[in-house]
Design a protein around this motif. Structure first.
Motif, PDB file in Angstrom:
ATOM      1  N   VAL A 139       0.836  -1.210   0.000  1.00  0.00           N
ATOM      2  CA  VAL A 139       0.000   0.000   0.000  1.00  0.00           C
ATOM      3  C   VAL A 139       0.863   1.249   0.000  1.00  0.00           C
ATOM      4  CG1 VAL A 139      -1.596   1.369   1.414  1.00  0.00           C
ATOM      5  CG2 VAL A 139      -2.030  -1.063   1.043  1.00  0.00           C
ATOM      6  N   GLN A 140       1.916   1.249   0.814  1.00  0.00           N
ATOM      7  CA  GLN A 140       2.751   2.435   0.909  1.00  0.00           C
ATOM      8  C   GLN A 140       3.532   2.685  -0.372  1.00  0.00           C
ATOM      9  OE1 GLN A 140       2.261   4.349   3.307  1.00  0.00           O
ATOM     10  NE2 GLN A 140       3.780   5.934   2.918  1.00  0.00           N
ATOM     11  N   GLY A 141       3.668   1.664  -1.210  1.00  0.00           N
ATOM     12  CA  GLY A 141       4.288   1.862  -2.516  1.00  0.00           C
ATOM     13  C   GLY A 141       3.434   2.683  -3.453  1.00  0.00           C
ATOM     14  N   ARG A 142       2.119   2.781  -3.170  1.00  0.00           N
ATOM     15  CA  ARG A 142       1.155   3.602  -3.916  1.00  0.00           C
ATOM     16  C   ARG A 142       1.097   3.265  -5.401  1.00  0.00           C
ATOM     17  NH1 ARG A 142       3.779   7.642  -0.955  1.00  0.00           N
ATOM     18  NH2 ARG A 142       2.704   8.170   0.974  1.00  0.00           N
ATOM     19  N   ASN A 143       1.292   2.005  -5.706  1.00  0.00           N
ATOM     20  CA  ASN A 143       1.101   1.550  -7.076  1.00  0.00           C
ATOM     21  C   ASN A 143      -0.214   0.782  -7.112  1.00  0.00           C
ATOM     22  OD1 ASN A 143       1.056  -0.055  -9.469  1.00  0.00           O
ATOM     23  ND2 ASN A 143       3.282   0.150  -9.638  1.00  0.00           N
ATOM     24  N   PRO A 144      -1.280   1.371  -7.680  1.00  0.00           N
ATOM     25  CA  PRO A 144      -2.600   0.732  -7.594  1.00  0.00           C
ATOM     26  C   PRO A 144      -2.646  -0.649  -8.234  1.00  0.00           C
ATOM     27  CG  PRO A 144      -2.627   2.603  -9.108  1.00  0.00           C
ATOM     28  CD  PRO A 144      -1.324   2.637  -8.404  1.00  0.00           C
ATOM     29  N   GLN A 145      -1.871  -0.853  -9.301  1.00  0.00           N
ATOM     30  CA  GLN A 145      -1.875  -2.167  -9.944  1.00  0.00           C
ATOM     31  C   GLN A 145      -1.285  -3.222  -9.018  1.00  0.00           C
ATOM     32  OE1 GLN A 145      -3.413  -2.725 -13.011  1.00  0.00           O
ATOM     33  NE2 GLN A 145      -3.215  -4.806 -12.190  1.00  0.00           N
ATOM     34  N   GLU A 146      -0.196  -2.881  -8.313  1.00  0.00           N
ATOM     35  CA  GLU A 146       0.412  -3.837  -7.388  1.00  0.00           C
ATOM     36  C   GLU A 146      -0.532  -4.144  -6.214  1.00  0.00           C
ATOM     37  OE1 GLU A 146       4.202  -2.471  -6.085  1.00  0.00           O
ATOM     38  OE2 GLU A 146       5.108  -2.546  -8.100  1.00  0.00           O
ATOM     39  N   ILE A 147      -1.234  -3.108  -5.720  1.00  0.00           N
ATOM     40  CA  ILE A 147      -2.194  -3.327  -4.627  1.00  0.00           C
ATOM     41  C   ILE A 147      -3.326  -4.233  -5.101  1.00  0.00           C
ATOM     42  CG2 ILE A 147      -3.763  -2.219  -2.998  1.00  0.00           C
ATOM     43  CD1 ILE A 147      -2.032   0.330  -3.290  1.00  0.00           C
ATOM     44  N   HIS A 162      16.432   6.544  13.493  1.00  0.00           N
ATOM     45  CA  HIS A 162      15.716   5.923  14.620  1.00  0.00           C
ATOM     46  C   HIS A 162      15.523   4.416  14.457  1.00  0.00           C
ATOM     47  CE1 HIS A 162      14.789   9.855  16.323  1.00  0.00           C
ATOM     48  NE2 HIS A 162      14.373  10.258  15.132  1.00  0.00           N
ATOM     49  N   GLU A 163      15.880   3.872  13.270  1.00  0.00           N
ATOM     50  CA  GLU A 163      15.713   2.446  13.002  1.00  0.00           C
ATOM     51  C   GLU A 163      14.260   2.007  13.221  1.00  0.00           C
ATOM     52  OE1 GLU A 163      18.571   0.375  15.349  1.00  0.00           O
ATOM     53  OE2 GLU A 163      20.283   1.082  14.167  1.00  0.00           O
ATOM     54  N   VAL A 164      13.346   2.806  12.690  1.00  0.00           N
ATOM     55  CA  VAL A 164      11.903   2.537  12.782  1.00  0.00           C
ATOM     56  C   VAL A 164      11.329   2.604  11.370  1.00  0.00           C
ATOM     57  CG1 VAL A 164       9.696   3.411  13.635  1.00  0.00           C
ATOM     58  CG2 VAL A 164      11.699   3.484  15.112  1.00  0.00           C
ATOM     59  N   ALA A 165      10.474   1.639  11.028  1.00  0.00           N
ATOM     60  CA  ALA A 165       9.834   1.640   9.707  1.00  0.00           C
ATOM     61  C   ALA A 165       8.634   2.580   9.734  1.00  0.00           C
ATOM     62  CB  ALA A 165       9.402   0.230   9.328  1.00  0.00           C
ATOM     63  N   LEU A 166       8.847   3.835   9.313  1.00  0.00           N
ATOM     64  CA  LEU A 166       7.786   4.840   9.399  1.00  0.00           C
ATOM     65  C   LEU A 166       6.751   4.723   8.284  1.00  0.00           C
ATOM     66  CD1 LEU A 166       9.536   8.162  10.462  1.00  0.00           C
ATOM     67  CD2 LEU A 166       7.698   7.005  11.648  1.00  0.00           C
ATOM     68  N   GLN A 167       7.171   4.304   7.101  1.00  0.00           N
ATOM     69  CA  GLN A 167       6.236   4.260   5.970  1.00  0.00           C
ATOM     70  C   GLN A 167       5.078   3.298   6.207  1.00  0.00           C
ATOM     71  OE1 GLN A 167       9.500   4.166   2.819  1.00  0.00           O
ATOM     72  NE2 GLN A 167       7.883   5.288   1.780  1.00  0.00           N
ATOM     73  N   PRO A 168       5.326   2.051   6.629  1.00  0.00           N
ATOM     74  CA  PRO A 168       4.186   1.176   6.946  1.00  0.00           C
ATOM     75  C   PRO A 168       3.336   1.725   8.094  1.00  0.00           C
ATOM     76  CG  PRO A 168       6.185  -0.117   6.695  1.00  0.00           C
ATOM     77  CD  PRO A 168       6.606   1.321   6.713  1.00  0.00           C
ATOM     78  N   LEU A 169       3.985   2.410   9.052  1.00  0.00           N
ATOM     79  CA  LEU A 169       3.241   3.010  10.168  1.00  0.00           C
ATOM     80  C   LEU A 169       2.252   4.041   9.649  1.00  0.00           C
ATOM     81  CD1 LEU A 169       3.257   2.995  13.346  1.00  0.00           C
ATOM     82  CD2 LEU A 169       4.670   5.041  13.184  1.00  0.00           C
TER      83      LEU A 169
END
Length: 850
Positions: A181-189, A828-835
């Motif tokens: 989802v965070q990749g924002r490619n509608p075809q992949e979603i 910070h070694e935190v995955a912010l995009q999926p968050l």
């Protein structure tokens, strides 16, 4: 004063005392407010006809307003608006009663202005906040994986044999879904959803948890947001609707259950969906609203299975009654049909109370007003009234001892409903048996007929000439039809107004902001009614020129701009403002909404044969130039309008087919004559910093009310400044301008934030940046600066995460957003995009929150 009036005022006082003692007693507050509005919506002649009653009511209201708790700030503004409209209508009357009521209004106005602010004040502007879903992640073989493909997930599902393995796989699925989802490619979603669709329900059943459903549901508004931005993205629309279909399929499946320890987040997500529904209506995203409502209404329809904590159905009816006027023809029938469809399939649906008592006014049990209303609907259904029908109505009014004034009020309500297509007119003569059957079904809405309703029904039967045996036959038929899963008992178009018991208090606060916003829209509609009715819409006479990156977003575009002066007493204390009104076809409203949200300066230019308006967009590089191939009819009036009030204007958008307002700008902006600042524009375009400095200094002396010269000077110092003394001078200048000239200039607040960072005072910088964002919630530069600085210090700052989510939604394609994520994640070694993908963006006002 008649006994009934005295009882009404006693009831009004009782409700007031209840919510005054308990600030959270919403039921008592809404009952009080509904009673007040019922009287405030009466015409001036009706109020004056019942002089003693009206004076007693307004005297009581005057006393109550002096004690009204301050946290009902939005309601204070709404009452002020209603009283203002009523005062306008009363000014044409010279009777002693009218003079007394107007004197009471003047007394109440002092109270209504005490400590309560208007839309331009930051306390009435919405602030974005992020709510992170509750997570129960556990360590496991796949739970840390974020890159599983749909085929891998299906193969792993076949290999899993234990519940712990299935649970572990579900976390891997969710994390991988958020990454896609965070990749924002509608075809992949779309490919991912189609790939895992077959195993979603079996996996949900195996793990006995809602977490997969919650992940999909939280992401649904997120996808809709991207689908319905300008330019429209058809692939994202298809992708979001695929997700909506999957959600509906999961909810409807007989093996899926939602009861258990993790049911509470469902209530939080429903709050999120209603927030998004309100936002969609305010922003004209009608297709997004319809997709959201389908899923939301099915959630409420399945509330017994979901084991929800709160009662949400009253919010649906309030939304129905507060749909903006320009959208009614498209949305009202849609809402009604969606609810009817669910009730017809599921007769015991929790949505059924919306229809069971069909009275679009009060939602109370059967009373004489409803009886007379139903008689009138039967009489007027063919648009013709015979002498026999007139006699029937007269006999009924005599039997019920209804006064002429009360009858006229009911008649007006019936005719209003016909005009708004809330009830379906038909062809045919007065059908007394059908009418009696309808009254019986109304009485049976609460499963039983009390003694008062029985007397009303017998009176109606006597007037209609229906004997006892026929009455008994009709009653038996009504009881039988009420049990059938048919649409026969849905008698007309309209929702029942329900009580507020069990509704979430937080959601009611959001509803109040939405209703207040729509009431302001209604107020502006009244202000511009005559103007809108006389203008001609000629989009073919306009030419559009796009500069910079805006062409990708807004081309092709149609519309027309009109400029007028107007007085808006509730906003500016009677001072004349400038109304810049954009006429737009419905299909392009979405684009105009986004332009309106991004206007920095509005430059106007005119010649003997042309008139042009140039929208400089603050969040995008470039501008939109609209040129009309017609001359200004009254150039002297136009020049006076542009020069008055320091060139401030308020932007409005009108849906051209209905000529109804659909948008009003919360904070006035700057309208500038292009001829006056052309040298500065040339210098800015050439980035000639020496010329910018000289021209801005000259401009400040010549035209001290043109804010663009001050902006140019401050930006010049920010780009080229090298010592604290220069920054301190600019800080003093910004504060003086805010205090003396431009109190709601979002750019000045932003400059103060930048300047304080330059001299090393971070706390003051955050304070001023927050002010800038409150005045203009989508101001990209202030959002970026706040997020970058704050999240480097504290990666879990709720305020900064809220702003980051806003950037993530509004400006997803920007390279520097990706840059910001990478720098924050590296530090910070935190995955912010999926968050950000799974978080919920909630909006509320400071006034309502306090």
């Amino acid at each position: 004063m008649p006994p009934k009036s005295a009882a009404f005022l006693d009831e009004l006082q009782s409700h007031f005392e209840s919510f005054s003692r308990d600030p959270l007693d919403y039921a008592a507050f809404f009952a009080w407010r509904a009673s007040c509005e019922k009287l405030l919506k009466r015409s001036a002649s009706e109020l004056l006809a019942d002089e003693a009653y009206s004076l007693s009511f307004f005297s009581m209201l005057d006393t109550q307003l002096q004690r009204l708790p301050k946290h009902w700030g939005s309601e204070i503004v709404a009452l002020r608006i209603r009283l203002g409209w009523l005062a306008e209508d009363l000014k044409g009357h010279t009777s002693p009663a009218a003079i007394k009521i107007l004197e009471l209004f003047r007394s109440m106005e002092k109270v209504l202005n005490r400590g309560f602010t208007e839309p331009g004040d930051e306390s009435f502007l919405r602030v974005p906040e992020v709510v992170l879903p509750k997570s129960s992640a556990v360590a496991g073989k796949f739970s840390g994986r974020t890159n599983l493909t749909a085929n891998e997930i299906k193969d792993l599902f076949k290999a899993c044999k234990t519940q712990s393995a299935w649970l572990d796989l579900s976390y891997g699925l969710i994390n991988s879904f958020y990454t896609v989802v965070q990749g924002r490619n509608p075809q992949e979603i779309t490919d991912f959803l189609n790939g895992v669709r077959d195993i979603l329900i079996p996996l949900h059943v195996k793990i006995g948890s809602n977490q997969i459903f919650m992940a999909l549901l939280d992401t649904f508004p997120y996808l809709l947001f991207f689908a319905h931005r300008a330019p429209y993205d058809e692939k994202f629309i298809e992708c979001s609707r695929l997700l909506g279909d999957i959600l509906l399929h999961i909810m409807d499946h007989p093996l899926v259950t939602f009861k258990g320890k993790d049911c509470e987040p469902l209530d939080e997500t429903i709050h999120y969906l209603f927030h998004t529904l309100f936002y969609s209506l305010e922003q004209g995203r009608l297709a997004a609203f319809m997709d959201l409502f389908k899923v939301s209404s099915e959630l409420l329809n399945q509330s017994a299975k979901l084991d929800l904590k709160y009662f949400y159905t009253p919010i649906v009816s309030e939304m129905f009654y507060w749909i903006p006027a320009a959208y009614k023809d498209k949305l009202r029938s849609f809402l009604l049909d969606e609810v009817r469809k669910r009730i017809s399939v599921k007769p015991d649906s929790p949505l059924r109370p919306l229809f069971e008592l069909v009275n679009t006014g009060s939602g109370e049990d059967l009373d004489r007003f409803i009886v007379v209303g139903e008689f009138l609907k039967e009489v007027y259904k063919d648009g013709k009234v015979s002498e026999i029908e007139r006699k029937t109505i007269r006999d009924l009014l005599t039997a019920l001892q209804m006064k002429p004034l009360e009858y006229r009020r009911v008649l007006r309500e019936v005719m209003r409903e016909y005009r708004h297509d809330e009830i379906q007119g038909g062809i045919g003569t007065f059908d007394k048996n059908l009418l009696m059957l309808r009254l019986l079904k109304l009485a049976l809405a609460n499963q039983d007929i009390d003694i008062q309703e029985k007397n009303l029904l017998h009176t109606a039967a006597r007037v209609l000439g229906i004997d006892r045996s026929s009455f008994a036959t009709l009653l038996k038929r009504a009881r039988a039809e009420a049990l059938l899963p048919k649409e026969a008992h849905h008698l007309e178009k309209g929702f029942r107004r329900l009580g507020w018991a069990g509704v979430s208090k937080d959601l009611l606060k959001s509803l109040e902001w939405y209703k207040w916003n729509q009431m302001k829209l209604e107020g502006y509609q009244r202000t511009f009614e005559k103007f809108l009715g006389t203008v001609n819409y000629r989009p073919g006479d306009n030419q559009f020129v796009f500069k910079g990156e805006v062409e990708e977003y807004f081309s092709p575009l149609e519309g027309e701009v009109k400029i007028t002066g107007f007085e808006e007493q509730q906003i500016s204390g009677g001072q004349e403002e400038i109304g810049v009104i954009i006429f737009s076809p419905r299909r392009l409203l979405r684009k105009w909404f986004e332009i309106a949200a991004q206007v920095d300066y509005l430059l106007v230019d005119s010649t003997k044969t042309t008139f042009s308006v140039e929208f400089y967009l603050v969040n995008l590089m470039g501008s939109v130039l609209m040129t009309r191939n017609v001359p200004i009819q009254e150039p002297e009036v136009f020049s006076r309008i542009v020069k008055q009030n320091r060139g401030r204007y308020r932007l409005f958008i009108v849906e051209e087919e209905t000529k109804k307002l659909v948008y009003w700008q919360k904070v006035a902006s700057y309208l500038i004559e292009k001829k006056k600042i052309e040298p500065l524009l040339d210098a800015l375009q050439a980035k000639n910093f020496t010329s910018i400095k000289i021209i801005s200094q000259i401009g400040q002396k010549k035209d001290p009310d043109e804010v663009i010269y001050y902006h140019a000077m401050i930006e010049n110092v920010l780009y080229l400044g090298s010592n604290q003394e220069e920054y301190l001078k600019m800080i003093d200048l910004c504060k003086r301008l805010i205090d003396d000239k431009f109190p709601d200039d979002f750019k000045l607040y932003y400059y103060l934030g930048c300047l304080y960072f330059e001299i090393g005072k971070s706390s003051e910088a955050y304070h001023w940046l927050s002010h800038s964002i409150k005045v203009k919630p989508d101001y990209k530069e202030a959002l970026y600066l706040f997020c970058e600085r704050k999240l480097m210090e504290d990666v879990y700052s709720p305020q900064a995460l809220g702003y980051l989510k806003f950037i993530d939604l509004c400006f997803p394609k920007e390279g520097r957003l990706k840059d910001l994520y990478q720098r924050l994640e590296k530090k910070h070694e935190v995955a912010l995009q999926p968050l950000m993908a799974k978080s919920r963006l909630m909006t509320n006002t400071l006034a309502l929150r306090q």
